[in-house]
Design a protein around this motif. Structure first.
Motif, PDB file in Angstrom:
ATOM      1  N   MET A 234      10.993  10.926  12.732  1.00 25.74           N
ATOM      2  CA  MET A 234      10.299  10.460  11.527  1.00 25.74           C
ATOM      3  C   MET A 234       9.041   9.677  11.894  1.00 25.74           C
ATOM      4  O   MET A 234       8.031   9.760  11.208  1.00 25.74           O
ATOM      5  N   ALA A 235       9.115   8.926  13.006  1.00 23.52           N
ATOM      6  CA  ALA A 235       7.901   8.230  13.474  1.00 23.52           C
ATOM      7  C   ALA A 235       6.851   9.277  13.867  1.00 23.52           C
ATOM      8  O   ALA A 235       5.675   9.148  13.524  1.00 23.52           O
ATOM      9  N   ALA A 236       7.314  10.345  14.545  1.00 25.30           N
ATOM     10  CA  ALA A 236       6.366  11.389  14.970  1.00 25.30           C
ATOM     11  C   ALA A 236       5.725  12.071  13.767  1.00 25.30           C
ATOM     12  O   ALA A 236       4.590  12.539  13.834  1.00 25.30           O
ATOM     13  N   SER A 237       6.463  12.103  12.633  1.00 28.36           N
ATOM     14  CA  SER A 237       5.916  12.778  11.446  1.00 28.36           C
ATOM     15  C   SER A 237       4.701  12.037  10.884  1.00 28.36           C
ATOM     16  O   SER A 237       3.992  12.569  10.041  1.00 28.36           O
ATOM     17  N   THR A 238       4.476  10.791  11.331  1.00 25.73           N
ATOM     18  CA  THR A 238       3.264  10.075  10.887  1.00 25.73           C
ATOM     19  C   THR A 238       2.313   9.853  12.060  1.00 25.73           C
ATOM     20  O   THR A 238       1.309   9.180  11.917  1.00 25.73           O
ATOM     21  N   GLY A 239       2.665  10.388  13.234  1.00 26.24           N
ATOM     22  CA  GLY A 239       1.838  10.154  14.421  1.00 26.24           C
ATOM     23  C   GLY A 239       0.713  11.165  14.540  1.00 26.24           C
ATOM     24  O   GLY A 239       0.583  12.071  13.708  1.00 26.24           O
ATOM     25  N   PRO A 240      -0.103  11.028  15.590  1.00 27.97           N
ATOM     26  CA  PRO A 240      -1.278  11.905  15.747  1.00 27.97           C
ATOM     27  C   PRO A 240      -0.911  13.378  15.947  1.00 27.97           C
ATOM     28  O   PRO A 240      -1.691  14.266  15.630  1.00 27.97           O
ATOM     29  N   GLU A 241       0.321  13.625  16.461  1.00 26.27           N
ATOM     30  CA  GLU A 241       0.725  15.014  16.722  1.00 26.27           C
ATOM     31  C   GLU A 241       1.421  15.665  15.526  1.00 26.27           C
ATOM     32  O   GLU A 241       1.920  16.785  15.630  1.00 26.27           O
ATOM     33  N   ALA A 242       1.498  14.957  14.398  1.00 28.94           N
ATOM     34  CA  ALA A 242       2.283  15.459  13.262  1.00 28.94           C
ATOM     35  C   ALA A 242       1.741  16.795  12.760  1.00 28.94           C
ATOM     36  O   ALA A 242       0.529  17.004  12.740  1.00 28.94           O
ATOM     37  N   PRO A 243       2.638  17.716  12.355  1.00 28.17           N
ATOM     38  CA  PRO A 243       2.145  18.967  11.757  1.00 28.17           C
ATOM     39  C   PRO A 243       1.495  18.666  10.400  1.00 28.17           C
ATOM     40  O   PRO A 243       1.664  17.571   9.874  1.00 28.17           O
ATOM     41  N   ALA A 244       0.774  19.657   9.863  1.00 25.96           N
ATOM     42  CA  ALA A 244       0.071  19.414   8.589  1.00 25.96           C
ATOM     43  C   ALA A 244       1.050  18.988   7.499  1.00 25.96           C
ATOM     44  O   ALA A 244       1.926  19.754   7.115  1.00 25.96           O
ATOM     45  N   GLN A 245       0.882  17.751   7.047  1.00 26.95           N
ATOM     46  CA  GLN A 245       1.850  17.219   6.068  1.00 26.95           C
ATOM     47  C   GLN A 245       1.297  17.312   4.653  1.00 26.95           C
ATOM     48  O   GLN A 245       0.138  17.638   4.454  1.00 26.95           O
ATOM     49  N   SER A 246       2.146  16.889   3.708  1.00 28.57           N
ATOM     50  CA  SER A 246       1.677  16.760   2.328  1.00 28.57           C
ATOM     51  C   SER A 246       0.648  15.624   2.279  1.00 28.57           C
ATOM     52  O   SER A 246       0.629  14.748   3.149  1.00 28.57           O
ATOM     53  N   GLU A 247      -0.177  15.617   1.228  1.00 30.63           N
ATOM     54  CA  GLU A 247      -1.187  14.553   1.069  1.00 30.63           C
ATOM     55  C   GLU A 247      -0.520  13.182   1.030  1.00 30.63           C
ATOM     56  O   GLU A 247      -1.037  12.210   1.552  1.00 30.63           O
TER      57      GLU A 247
ATOM     58  N   ASP B 169       0.951   6.936  -6.677  1.00 26.13           N
ATOM     59  CA  ASP B 169      -0.256   7.736  -6.936  1.00 26.13           C
ATOM     60  C   ASP B 169      -0.108   9.208  -6.546  1.00 26.13           C
ATOM     61  O   ASP B 169      -0.692  10.074  -7.175  1.00 26.13           O
ATOM     62  N   PHE B 170       0.644   9.472  -5.459  1.00 25.18           N
ATOM     63  CA  PHE B 170       0.620  10.835  -4.893  1.00 25.18           C
ATOM     64  C   PHE B 170       1.780  11.719  -5.370  1.00 25.18           C
ATOM     65  O   PHE B 170       1.933  12.830  -4.891  1.00 25.18           O
ATOM     66  N   LEU B 171       2.585  11.190  -6.270  1.00 20.91           N
ATOM     67  CA  LEU B 171       3.746  11.991  -6.704  1.00 20.91           C
ATOM     68  C   LEU B 171       3.669  12.298  -8.193  1.00 20.91           C
ATOM     69  O   LEU B 171       4.686  12.522  -8.841  1.00 20.91           O
ATOM     70  N   LYS B 172       2.476  12.286  -8.736  1.00 25.68           N
ATOM     71  CA  LYS B 172       2.338  12.598 -10.173  1.00 25.68           C
ATOM     72  C   LYS B 172       0.978  13.232 -10.451  1.00 25.68           C
ATOM     73  O   LYS B 172       0.112  13.248  -9.563  1.00 25.68           O
ATOM     74  N   GLY B 173       0.825  13.717 -11.670  1.00 26.65           N
ATOM     75  CA  GLY B 173      -0.468  14.249 -12.123  1.00 26.65           C
ATOM     76  C   GLY B 173      -0.998  15.353 -11.213  1.00 26.65           C
ATOM     77  O   GLY B 173      -0.242  16.172 -10.688  1.00 26.65           O
TER      78      GLY B 173
ATOM     79  N   ALA C 105       0.850  -1.211   0.000  1.00 29.96           N
ATOM     80  CA  ALA C 105       0.000   0.000   0.000  1.00 29.96           C
ATOM     81  C   ALA C 105       0.882   1.257   0.000  1.00 29.96           C
ATOM     82  O   ALA C 105       0.563   2.252  -0.651  1.00 29.96           O
ATOM     83  N   LEU C 106       2.010   1.197   0.701  1.00 29.78           N
ATOM     84  CA  LEU C 106       2.927   2.355   0.717  1.00 29.78           C
ATOM     85  C   LEU C 106       3.514   2.590  -0.672  1.00 29.78           C
ATOM     86  O   LEU C 106       3.623   3.728  -1.136  1.00 29.78           O
TER      87      LEU C 106
ATOM     88  N   MET D 169       2.225  12.203   2.536  1.00 26.99           N
ATOM     89  CA  MET D 169       2.602  11.775   3.881  1.00 26.99           C
ATOM     90  C   MET D 169       1.367  11.448   4.723  1.00 26.99           C
ATOM     91  O   MET D 169       1.392  10.524   5.531  1.00 26.99           O
ATOM     92  N   ALA D 170       0.286  12.226   4.529  1.00 25.08           N
ATOM     93  CA  ALA D 170      -0.935  11.937   5.284  1.00 25.08           C
ATOM     94  C   ALA D 170      -1.436  10.533   4.923  1.00 25.08           C
ATOM     95  O   ALA D 170      -1.852   9.763   5.789  1.00 25.08           O
ATOM     96  N   LYS D 171      -1.343  10.191   3.646  1.00 28.95           N
ATOM     97  CA  LYS D 171      -1.768   8.855   3.202  1.00 28.95           C
ATOM     98  C   LYS D 171      -0.870   7.783   3.828  1.00 28.95           C
ATOM     99  O   LYS D 171      -1.341   6.735   4.283  1.00 28.95           O
ATOM    100  N   ARG D 172       0.425   8.070   3.863  1.00 28.94           N
ATOM    101  CA  ARG D 172       1.366   7.106   4.470  1.00 28.94           C
ATOM    102  C   ARG D 172       1.037   6.907   5.951  1.00 28.94           C
ATOM    103  O   ARG D 172       1.051   5.795   6.464  1.00 28.94           O
ATOM    104  N   ALA D 173       0.731   8.030   6.638  1.00 32.93           N
ATOM    105  CA  ALA D 173       0.402   7.942   8.067  1.00 32.93           C
ATOM    106  C   ALA D 173      -0.837   7.062   8.262  1.00 32.93           C
ATOM    107  O   ALA D 173      -0.871   6.220   9.158  1.00 32.93           O
ATOM    108  N   GLU D 174      -1.815   7.246   7.376  1.00 30.87           N
ATOM    109  CA  GLU D 174      -3.058   6.460   7.464  1.00 30.87           C
ATOM    110  C   GLU D 174      -2.751   4.959   7.272  1.00 30.87           C
ATOM    111  O   GLU D 174      -3.208   4.124   8.034  1.00 30.87           O
ATOM    112  N   ILE D 175      -1.926   4.658   6.272  1.00 35.51           N
ATOM    113  CA  ILE D 175      -1.612   3.246   5.982  1.00 35.51           C
ATOM    114  C   ILE D 175      -0.872   2.601   7.155  1.00 35.51           C
ATOM    115  O   ILE D 175      -1.082   1.441   7.481  1.00 35.51           O
TER     116      ILE D 175
END
Ligand code: HEM
Length: 482
Positions: A236-249, A132-136, A125-126, A251-257
């Motif tokens: 880097m773990a924190a960058s996908t955790g609940p406290e992460a600052p507003a990330q790119s779409e 998907d998220f790095l084009k178009g 999924a990653l 990274m947000a997708k990666r955090a969800e996965i």
């Protein structure tokens, strides 16, 4: 010496080389029928690791002159078959007998201390999300985030380098671009404020040790690099955790996965992407800028194009505007052609036979097959005067320029981003990042190399990893445009 001494010494002298050659063949192997020529190298187990590591291009070029386009080299305990015919690339990429997954898994294990990464359910999924998220359309918000970061940081960095009362700054160009692109790219992808000075230092230490880690040197030699990597895991773990600052779409997708994975896994996986996103883009940006500054005709052509761009004049740096900068695009491709040292690797899953346009050959289970684009990039039949930087070599009004060898179209003449299943998913973003950096720099500043003379050589120790950094830095003078 007694009467028996001399014959014993002579016998020993004759026996020693024979024993050495025997050991070399026993450890580094024999060529079997149907296999490509085998180059064992000079040292048992290490094989040809030293000449390959010193200057792979020259070494492989020499072997090609002797053995042709296909040969196997024993390097560091491994059999690597080099397939150098550019016309054979599509057949190799399609070969069902060859696989990329074990190559990637080994790199991820050695460099990021993530063994058996493919056993994690999240991994596919990653990979899908990276594609998907790095084009178009998905690229637009990411490009805009990168532009905003560069726009804010560039004057800050230049001001910090400008002595009080002076009209210009002086900087080491590679260091300057490294700091700027690392900070802007990290914050664009992972969220505002993630790129702290400590994160940047840890990444730099890790990146410097990266080639040695892949060469399996003992840990004590790469202590600093390992410490750098381990430092990166928690932020880097924190960058996908609940406290992460507003990330790119993306990274947000990666955090969800990865939400259900433990922080250690999330952190290490994010470190691998942090490395992929920066380790090549930073040196690629350096070479794009350095070549323009070294070649006034190239700089003039690119400046004229930027000044004529309606989009840029209106302050629009979207992908649509960046795509229209054809001279800049060509200049970037030309610097990628010259600075790329990447290898596209595959592994034979079992003993097999492969068919290439030049004929059939046999491989053994676990043989690696390597495509070495840097030799194609310097093939004088495809790229005349290949060592010269020609900013308009790739220039076409629309589409992609074609190149030919012996009257036939070369299927993939330029491969800095790899090809096939392992092709870089970040390639469109990478080119946008470089274009943003160049357009912002040139529109705001006049840049001038302080010293005359050729640009530095490439740091060839990073063969196989992507874009070579410079072997040393160059001084640049930066003056704000009025
Ligand atoms: C000039 C800049 C870049 C170059 C030359 C480059 C080159 C490459 C190459 C050659 C590979 C394939 C490695 C292999 O075959 O083993 C790769 C993989 C990858 N790149 Fe890039 N890259 C660049 C920038 C980026 C950026 C900006 C990102 C992300 C934002 C990125 C993300 C990735 C990822 C995630 C992979 C792993 C793909 C996989 O294993 O499935 N790259 N890159």
């Amino acid at each position: 010496m007694n009467e028996h001494g001399l014959p014993v010494v002579i016998a020993a002298c004759l026996a020693a080389p024979a024993a050495y050659l025997g050991a070399l063949a026993a450890i580094n192997g024999w060529r079997r029928p149907g296999e490509p020529p085998l180059i064992r190298g000079a040292v048992p187990y290490l094989g040809a690791a030293l000449p390959f590591g010193r200057d792979a291009m020259r070494f492989l070029d020499g072997l090609r002159a002797e053995h042709g386009e296909l040969f196997t080299v024993f390097i560091g305990g491994r059999r690597m078959t080099f397939a150098l015919d550019p016309m054979a690339v599509p057949a190799l990429l399609k070969a069902k007998q060859l696989s990329f997954a074990p190559v990637a898994d080994e790199v991820v294990d050695l460099a990021f201390a993530l063994p058996k990464v493919r056993e994690y359910a999240a991994i596919h999924a990653l990979e899908r999300a990276s594609k998907d998220f790095l084009k178009g359309a998905a690229l637009s918000p990411l490009t805009a985030r990168m532009e905003a970061q560069l726009d804010a940081l560039l004057p800050e960095y230049v001001d910090a380098l400008t002595p009080a009362g002076q009209g210009h700054a002086e900087a080491d160009l590679y260091r300057f671009i490294w700091d700027l692109m690392f900070a802007a790219g990290t914050d664009a992808l992972y969220g505002q404020g993630v790129a702290t000075p400590a994160l940047s230092k840890a990444f730099d230490d890790f990146d410097q040790a990266f080639p040695l880690m892949l060469a399996r040197v003992p840990d004590f030699i790469v202590r600093e690099g390992i410490a750098g990597r381990e430092f990166l895991v928690a932020p880097m773990a924190a960058s996908t955790g609940p406290e992460a600052p507003a990330q790119s779409e993306w990274m947000a997708k990666r955090a969800e996965i990865m939400a259900a994975e433990d922080p250690e896994f999330r952190g290490r996986i994010q470190v691998s992407v942090l490395w992929a996103a920066h380790a090549n883009t930073i040196p690629a940006t350096f070479w794009a800028v350095a070549h323009l500054l070294r070649h006034p005709e190239a700089l003039a052509a690119v400046r004229a194009e930027l000044e004529a761009s309606e989009g840029l004049r209106a302050g629009d740096r979207s992908t649509a505007t960046l795509d229209q900068l054809r001279h800049l695009d060509s200049a970037i491709r030309e610097s990628l052609r010259l600075s790329s040292g990447s290898l596209t690797l595959r592994l034979a899953a079992e003993d097999c036979e492969l068919e290439l346009p030049t004929g059939r050959f046999r491989l053994r289970k676990d043989d690696q097959v390597a495509i070495a684009p840097f030799l194609t990039h310097r093939d004088p039949e495809i790229f005349p005067d290949p060592e010269a930087y020609q900013h308009d070599r790739f220039y076409v009004e629309k589409g992609v320029k074609q190149f030919f060898k012996a009257g036939k179209r070369v299927p993939m003449p330029l491969m800095p981003f790899g090809a096939g299943v392992s092709m870089c998913p970040g390639r469109f973003f990478a080119v946008n990042e470089i274009k943003l950096c160049v357009t912002l720099l040139l529109s705001r500043y006049d840049l001038e190399l302080v010293d005359d003379g050729p640009l530095p050589s490439y740091d060839l120790s990073r063969v196989g990893l992507g874009i070579y950094p410079p072997s040393q830095d160059v001084r640049v003078r930066i003056t704000a445009r009025s």
